[in-house]
Design a protein around this motif. Structure first.
Motif: not given
Length: 313
Positions: A86, A90, A123
């Protein structure tokens, strides 16, 4: 007696597949290699992990207990891998937010929507939780910011007051109480009353209001949160005392709000870890949230350091 990563990996594969062959296919190694490593593991720890019965492996009780701990480790490794992925996907960052139900129903979603306009590549994760799970997420570093209507007292956490509100009475339209401008606790006794679990913060607060008025509290329903109470009032189950944040989040619903004389003040707080500096992402969301509170004009809700927000005409 220490096991290395490879031994743990082979043991887990055999437990999952139930056979040497299945483990070898799962790990892309030969069956003899799996068998040798499993035997070496059993010798090293000093007890058998599997019983060989008619050519099949049956896990021992010790193996089952060990497997439970192994799975906990693998879940942790998976979380690390997920986080690494992640962070790569991001690059501008990830912001994890939790809130109490009263604030999480409307205020935080509005703030997130506004924040997304200026930070489209960040995010966000968002959950609204009750008091104890919310605190736990902060302490375990599973959340960057919490917004709660109830104070959190913990030496590792610090909080900043961002808004104040009162407890108010909500009742259906055309209810006798809707014709009065201000209510007292004694006015509520004649009608089915929805309250909260006695051990909960809201339950203690409502109980205290009745005790100060020297009146009995006899609820027909007990609920877990003001949001539950709002839903029941809307359904016609009775009347309730809720915070103004919750009442505002149901503004289009079929009930009316009336102030209570000498109602306690509730304070909305931003909560974060004390020993960590505020990241740029967190600070920008905090600024957005405060701006939303000001711009949304929350009726009767006071912003510390500013004049109280007047009810909309």
């Amino acid at each position: 007696m220490k096991l290395n990563i490879r031994q743990i990996e082979v043991f887990r594969a055999v437990m999952i597949t139930g056979s040497i062959r299945g483990a070898s296919e799962m790990l892309f190694v030969s069956q003899p290699a799996v068998s040798r490593l499993l035997s070496h593991t059993e010798q090293r720890i000093g007890f058998p992990l599997f019983n060989r019965i008619r050519g099949r492996l049956q896990a021992t009780l010790e193996a089952k207990k060990l497997f439970h701990e192994v799975e906990v480790v693998y879940e942790g490794v998976q979380r690390v891998n997920d986080m690494a992925r992640e962070l790569f996907e991001h690059q501008e960052g990830i912001l994890n937010i939790v809130a109490s139900p009263s604030l999480g129903q409307m205020l935080i979603p509005v703030a997130i929507a506004s924040y997304r306009h200026t930070h489209p590549h960040v995010k966000l994760t968002f959950h609204y939780l009750n008091h104890n799970p919310l605190t736990e997420r902060l302490l375990k570093r599973q959340a960057d910011l919490a917004v709660t209507i109830l104070p959190i007292k913990h030496p590792s956490l610090e909080q900043e007051e961002i808004a104040r509100a009162q407890l108010v009475c909500i009742c259906p339209y055309n209810h006798p109480l809707s014709r009065r401008a201000v209510l007292e606790i004694k006015d509520l006794l004649a009608y089915p009353f929805i309250s909260y679990e006695k051990s909960s913060p809201f339950g203690r607060m409502v109980q205290g209001m009745f005790e100060e008025s020297e009146l009995p509290l006899r609820p027909v329903v007990e609920v877990g949160s003001p949001q539950n109470a709002c839903a029941l009032v809307q359904a016609g189950a009775g009347i309730a005392l809720v915070d103004q944040f919750s009442a505002r989040s149901w503004s289009a619903s079929r009930f009316v709000t009336r102030p209570i004389a000498e109602s306690p003040t509730l304070r909305a707080h931003l909560v974060r870890l004390r020993d960590e500096p505020v990241s740029q992402l967190s600070q920008s969301f905090i600024d957005t949230l405060k701006d939303v509170i000001r711009k949304e004009g929350h009726s009767g809700i006071e912003i510390p350091g500013a004049e109280a927000v007047l009810p909309q005409s």
